[in-house]
Every structure is written in C-alpha cells, then in structure tokens.
Design an enzyme around this catalytic site. Structure first.
Site, PDB file in Angstrom:
ATOM      1  CG  HIS A  78      70.160  38.697  61.312  1.00  0.00           C
ATOM      2  ND1 HIS A  78      71.024  39.688  60.898  1.00  0.00           N
ATOM      3  CD2 HIS A  78      69.382  38.405  60.247  1.00  0.00           C
ATOM      4  CE1 HIS A  78      70.769  39.992  59.631  1.00  0.00           C
ATOM      5  NE2 HIS A  78      69.773  39.230  59.212  1.00  0.00           N
ATOM      6  CG  ASN A 110      72.758  42.980  60.562  1.00  0.00           C
ATOM      7  OD1 ASN A 110      73.001  41.839  60.966  1.00  0.00           O
ATOM      8  ND2 ASN A 110      71.527  43.401  60.313  1.00  0.00           N
ATOM      9  CG  HIS A 248      66.812  38.776  52.062  1.00  0.00           C
ATOM     10  ND1 HIS A 248      67.012  39.776  51.149  1.00  0.00           N
ATOM     11  CD2 HIS A 248      67.414  39.189  53.200  1.00  0.00           C
ATOM     12  CE1 HIS A 248      67.715  40.742  51.712  1.00  0.00           C
ATOM     13  NE2 HIS A 248      67.976  40.403  52.956  1.00  0.00           N
ATOM     14  CG  ASN A 295      63.592  45.330  53.968  1.00  0.00           C
ATOM     15  OD1 ASN A 295      62.994  45.166  52.913  1.00  0.00           O
ATOM     16  ND2 ASN A 295      64.612  46.168  54.098  1.00  0.00           N
ATOM     17  CG  ASP A 322      66.578  37.657  56.834  1.00  0.00           C
ATOM     18  OD1 ASP A 322      67.423  37.961  57.706  1.00  0.00           O
ATOM     19  OD2 ASP A 322      65.963  38.502  56.157  1.00  0.00           O
ATOM     20  N   GLY A 341      61.604  41.885  60.623  1.00  0.00           N
ATOM     21  CA  GLY A 341      62.248  40.581  60.773  1.00  0.00           C
ATOM     22  C   GLY A 341      61.437  39.590  61.572  1.00  0.00           C
TER      23      GLY A 341
END
Lengths: 448, 319
Positions: A78, A110, A248, A295, A322, A341
């Site tokens: 991310h 996202n 994940h 998550n 992740d 996260g």
C-alpha cells in the site's frame, strides 16, 4: 515481461559493479556457490571465479561472507497515494522496499480516491517514473470506487498499464459481480487479486475468533470468514476458467481450500505475509494495535503451521508483506478503534530469516524462492541472477544483527510489526532494475 | 506506580490484600464522620466514557471518604464531544497532577494505554468487554464475607457472557480464589474458546442445582448490534433465574442494573438469598481499598491533624 517492461522506475545510472566473493544463491536458476558477481550496464554480465573478475570503471564491493540473492518481489504493497501521502507515497514506499531488498512491488488500488480510471493509472505511473527507487506496478480496482457494484473499464485500465486488478481492503461481496469480472478477464487479461472475507461473518471483529478473543472480550473474525469466500471464488474461477490470486492467506482452512482447488486444476495462486508466518494471536494479549492489529488477523499456531507447510509445498508461492502504513494517531488509540495494518517491506526478509530459517523451519533456498515468487502470478519475469538477466540483486549479511526501528525507517510510517525486535540478517545493497537502489549507510564501499 | 488494570494480573495474595483492606474500611462507614485523611491534598480524576451509576458514584464517594480532591469527568458534555482523542484528554487531565485516574471506556485496553501515558496510578473501571476488576473484587469480597472462603465452591455465571466484562473478570477472580466456575448461556452468547480460561461451559440450567452461588449477568442489549437470541421472551423462558430454579441454599448475585423479568425474576431479586444489595454496599469499601492500596504511602503522605484517627497502614509498609 521483464521488470522494466512491465513496471515503472525513476531512470538512473545503470549499475556497473563487482560483488567480490559473494555467496550466490538463486535456487530457481540453479546457482549456489561463491562467485564474483559482475554487473555491467545494469545486467548480470558474468558469475566469475571468486577474486578474479575485473571490469573497467566498476565499483567493487567486498562481499566475502555475504549472500547475493535475486532481489525480492512484493505483489502486495500500500503506497497510500493518492490521498494519504502523510502515511506513505511512491518515494518513501519504494525507498522502504529498496531497504528491504526488493527490486519490484505492486501497489494496491485502495487509495483515496481508489485507482479506478485510466487517468489514475497514468498519473501514478508518471509519479513512479519521477521518484520510484524500485520498479512499481499498479493494480486498478475491480469495481468502480470499490463499491462492489459495477466493473471498472478493465480493458482501458489494462491499456493504461494496470498490471492487474484488486479491490484489496474489501472483498467483492456480490457473487454475480465477481463472476462478471472473471468473465471479462478473458477480454482484458490481468490477474484478479482477492481480499477474501465475508463481511457478515467478520462483523465488527478486530482479531481472530478463538480463546484469546474470548479472554480479551474482543469481537472475533472467524477463520471461516476467509475460507468460505475463497471456496466460492475458486469455484467461480473454475467455472469461468479464470485466473485469481488470493491475497494474505491467514487460516488453515483457507490453505486447504487453495490446495484442493489447485489439485482440481483451478488457476489460483496465493500469498502469505511475514507477520502471519511469524506471529499468532497470542501477541494480541498485549492489546498493542501498533504491531498486532491487521486484517486478516493473526491466527492460531496451528494456522501458522499450516501456512508454513503451504509455503513449503508451493500452495503458497510467494511472500507478500501487505505493507500498510499508518500514522501514530490512528494507532495511539484502544485496539478496537485502531486502524488495521502493519508495515513490512523493510523487515520481511530479516524477520523470516530470523524466525523461520535460523531455527531450521524452512531452508534459505526456499525463502529466497518465495520472496520473489510474487512476480509470476502477475506475468512479471522473476528476478534472476543468471548471466544475461537484468540486474536485480539483494546483497545480504546473514550474520548482521540489528534492532528494528533503532535507526528509524525509510517508510513514512512506524507501525512495523517488528518494531523493537532484534533480527539477524540485513540487506546491505539492493540493485533494482539495473540500478543501485539502496545501500546501508554504515556499509563502506571501495572503488576499483 | 501501581495500577489496577485487570484481575488477570493479580495474584491471590494481592486480591486478598485488597479485600482485607476493605474489611478495615467497613468500620469507617459506621462512624458519624465517615472520612479518613489518607489522601488529603491529592487528586483523583474519574473519567467515564460510558454511562454508569454504581461504579462512578462509588469511586467518587470512595475518593471523598479518603479526603482526596475529586475531578469527575463524563465524556458526554466534555471535550470528547468535540473530538478530542483519549491521549489528548489524558494529557490535559494529567496537568492537574492527579494521584489516580479512574477510567471507564467502551474499548478494551483503554486503561492500559492511559497507564502508559500518565504518571498517575490508573484504575480500570471497565474497558469494553474486557475487564471490570473492581466489580470482581467487590463480588469476591461479598462472597468471602458470606461464605468465609471461596475454596472449592461451585459458582455458575449465567447469561450474556459474550458481551460481559464482569463475566471475564469474575471468572478469573473466582477461580483464583479457589472456586470452580461454570459459564452458562445460549451458544450465541458464549464466546468461542472461553473454556481455555479454565471454566466449564453449559448451555442448560439443568445442573444449576450443583452451584453454591448463581451469578446472573445482565442481557447487554446496548452492546448488541444484532439479534443473538430469537427473542427476549424465549431467552427468559429458557435462562431466567427465578425462585423455582433456585434452591433456598443457593446465593444469587448480579452486577446490576438488572433487567427485571429478563435474566432474573422480580421474586428472585427480592428474595433473602439475593446478595445484590450487599454487592452495592461492598462497592464502596472495596473501591476505597483499591485507591488506598494504590496510593497510600506512595508519596506525600498527608500529615495527621491532632485527634485524627491514624489511617490503616498499607500491607508491606512499615507502620
């Protein structure tokens, strides 16, 4: 597609250097021995006999006792841009990747707003060409603004350079929408990466549902929240002959579903994160959201063991961090309120080396294979140390001990699940897409 | 600095020390002037992010009876309404140099975080569905007074265990004091894996007769965002504790406030075997004992004025 064909990076000087007497390990290329690694103009020119390579103008790095691996590839990062650049952006995120030994990463869509239009993709690719230290590929969302209702313009997104598709962060709840996306893949190509979770089963859960959540009074996210959705999507992918990548993986039940689907011939690949491979929900007893809230959640030891077994037998073909940066104010709150996260790019290799390789749980070769295994599911060429390949090298000192966070982070955020941990194994130099992307500050370099 | 964050972190000896101290405060409550000067000149802040009658009033009165200066903050009507974070609120209140902060918060771990952010002793007055240690202490105190000891006693905790911080703290405290605990309720209200805390799980009241103590829990409808039982009527028909299900030798407890006619019948509440009023009375002395044990002797002991009764001495401290 080679890294630079498929992904974007800030153009820089092509590396010309010699890694003198490095222990070279590339299990996929069948390389395991001490060599002088000769990099010329950004390519692996030769693996020469130790101590014998010469090359005019090459920088010589005394690498005796160090390991040269194919640099790593992370299909799940991310970068938080656009919208949340205070958490991370292309520049800081790729610096963190370079420090972790990565030559390439895939950025999730996202963001705020989500990457849903060709213009979004083009703008990001431009940013990468302006400031990325390692090669970056961008995924676009499957559905418009991740609402799970209408498909994005997947053909045009692919033409604009989207490497694949994902609504990561959210599942695609509506099975009919999922089916349409898989059908449309025949037209546009591009792997669809899936965040698998049934929001009805997860409810307001903040950690794994089990004895620890019972003891803490926290709402649980059951394992079946993940595995039932994977089972649904594996069945849909089989029906459409489509290709999916499960993100994940966290639960033993999910591993079983992926294994069975693969055995049945479904085109399904899967990843696991370093934190799910190293930690269990016992950590949540500390109620520390900085390190342990994410998550999917950390699960039981039996789940962790199932993930490790799947990493070994190839059911999980890649490690994906992740990497999810968050600022302190979103984490300095009670566990239930905190953002989900953790970051992972800078520590993935060192953590897995420390927690899985050193105790003998998995071999070093397997780890190296899986650290770069995230390229193939997205049709990106796997980084290799074979002569003639583009230079993508992680030079590591497997004996170096360091404490995570002591010298700060390259990432803009500090929510590392390894914060304060002592790790063994450190990336000293990273060459990404033929350019020197990172060198550890304290590591002195000689010149030929 | 000592804190009271979770029963889980207290040994049996530490629990007993607080209960013994509470016994000594029971006498203070019988005086005309129900005050001791122990915490004179020191400040206690109560910070309640959730509604409360019993817990907030008894902590406030406990602080006053120990002669502390009290600042009682309720989240409703405070800067919290304006979006101030817990961390910033605690920093603000810490400027008053409080000796203790008593906090109730809707989320687990809040008290522990506050303890990391302030120099004050922190008392957890309930954090989400996690723990409510002062409730467990006052319940053990109540039972110990009635039964002498909890060793070998069988205690059934009945009802909405899933949403109950009281259930969690009490089941740990009761077991630590030597009792055997069974939790009982419909499967949808028993958290998966709770048996790993050492208790038994039952979904029927059939064997309720084996219990010496029946501890009924409140149906926490305010914490339920969905339907966990088909109807309150069916729940009451199956799990309500009434005088027919109780035998006369059994003791009945409830943390309050009671949903009359749901988890308990009116008759059961008012029956002589009900300890509910004793629990409320115990709340005051136990909370005085908690503040005393955390604060007395830690710094700036208040000098005694002439004629004042010497306060009790903390355990482990020279008199």
């Amino acid at each position: 597609m080679s890294l630079t064909e498929a992904l974007d990076i800030r153009p820089g000087e092509a590396a010309t250097l010699i890694l003198r007497r490095a222990t070279v390990l590339d299990p996929v290329a069948g390389i395991d021995g001490v060599h002088d690694v000769v990099v010329r103009d950004g390519e692996i020119a030769a693996l020469a006999a130790p101590g014998e390579a010469t090359l005019d103008g090459a920088e010589v790095i005394e690498a005796e006792g160090m390991h040269a691996f194919p640099a790593f590839f992370d299909p799940h990062v991310h970068l938080r841009t656009p919208g949340h650049e205070h958490k991370e952006d292309v520049e800081t995120g790729t610096r963190a990747a370079a420090a972790g030994g990565y030559c390439g990463i895939l950025a999730m869509a996202n963001t705020q707003p989500p990457v849903s239009t060709p213009a979004d993709v083009s703008a990001l690719r431009e940013q990468a060409r302006a400031g990325a230290s390692v090669a970056v590929g961008f995924l676009a969302t499957v559905t418009c603004d991740m609402r799970g209702e209408e498909l994005t313009e997947m053909v045009e997104l692919r033409e604009a350079g989207a490497l694949g598709f994902s609504d990561d962060g959210l599942p695609i709840v509506n099975a009919r929408v999922m089916l349409r996306a898989l059908q449309y893949q025949r037209l546009c190509g591009g792997t669809i990466a899936l965040h698998e979770e049934d929001p009805q089963l997860s409810g307001a859960g903040v950690m794994h549902e089990g004895p620890v959540s019972a003891a803490l009074g926290l709402s649980g996210i059951p394992s079946v929240s993940e595995s039932t959705m994977i089972a649904r999507d594996a069945a849909l992918a089989a029906y459409e002959g489509a290709r999916i990548h499960v993100q994940h993986l966290s639960a033993a039940e999910s591993v079983e579903v992926v294994r069975a689907a693969r055995a049945a011939g479904v085109k399904i690949s899967a990843e696991a994160s370093p934190h799910h491979l190293c930690l269990t929900d016992e950590e949540v007893r500390s109620l520390d959201p900085h390190r342990f809230k994410m998550n999917p959640p950390l699960r039981r030891e039996s789940d962790r063991q199932a993930l490790i077994a799947a990493l070994r037998d190839g059911t999980i073909e890649c490690v994906a961090t992740d990497h999810a940066p968050h600022q302190a104010e979103e984490k300095d709150v009670p566990f239930e309120q905190a953002a989900m996260g953790v970051t992972g790019l800078e520590t993935a290799f060192a953590a897995l080396h420390t927690e899985l390789v050193l105790p003998g749980t998995i071999g070093l070769g397997l780890l190296i294979e899986r650290m770069a295994g995230g390229a193939a599911p997205f049709d990106v060429e796997r980084p290799s140390l074979a002569p003639g390949a583009e230079a993508n090298v992680a030079l590591c000192d497997l004996g170096a001990r360091w404490t995570v966070g002591e010298e700060g982070y390259e990432s803009c955020s500090e929510n590392s699940w390894c914060a304060g941990k002592a790790l063994t194994g450190r990336v000293m130099v990273t060459v990404a897409a033929g350019q020197v992307a990172f060198r550890l500050r304290s590591f002195s370099l000689g010149v030929a | 600095v000592k804190h009271l964050l979770a029963i889980e972190r207290l040994s049996r000896d530490e629990i007993e020390a607080i209960l013994d101290r509470a016994e000594s405060f029971a006498e203070v409550g019988r005086r005309d002037i129900k005050k001791v000067p122990t915490l004179r000149g020191r400040t206690v802040v109560t910070l309640f992010y959730e509604s409360s009658t019993r817990t907030s009033s008894s902590f406030e009165l406990a602080a006053k009876r120990l002669s502390a200066d009290l600042v009682a903050v309720k989240a409703a009507g405070s800067s919290v309404d304006k979006g101030e974070s817990l961390k910033d609120t605690v920093a603000t209140l810490s400027a008053y140099d409080p000796a203790a902060i008593v906090i109730r918060h809707p989320y687990a771990g809040a008290a522990q975080m506050v303890a990391d952010w302030t120099a004050a002793a922190v008392v957890n007055a309930g954090d989400g569905k996690h723990e409510h240690p002062s409730q467990a202490l006052l319940d053990v105190y109540t039972l110990r007074r009635r039964l002498g000891s909890l060793d070998g006693k069988r205690i059934w905790i009945v009802g909405d265990v899933l949403h109950s911080r009281v259930a969690r703290s009490n089941l740990i405290a009761f077991q630590r004091m030597g009792a055997e605990v069974t939790v009982c309720g419909p499967p949808t209200l028993i958290p998966r894996g709770i048996e790993e805390l050492g208790c038994e799980v039952s979904h029927s009241l059939e064997r309720l007769g084996e219990a010496e103590v029946v501890y009924a829990l409140r149906m926490q409808q305010e914490r339920m965002s969905e339907s966990f039982v088909p109807s309150l009527r069916e729940y009451a028909a199956t799990f309500q504790i009434d005088t027919r299900k109780l035998n006369p030798r059994q003791l009945l407890m409830h943390p309050g406030p009671v949903n009359r006619g749901v988890e308990l019948s009116g008759e059961a509440i008012d029956s002589p075997q009900s300890l509910i009023a004793d629990q409320v009375a115990a709340g005051l002395v136990v909370r005085m004992a908690i503040l005393y044990e955390l604060l007395a002797g830690t710094e700036r002991p208040a000098p005694l004025a002439e004629g004042e009764v010497s306060p009790p001495t903390p355990i482990g401290q020279p008199a």
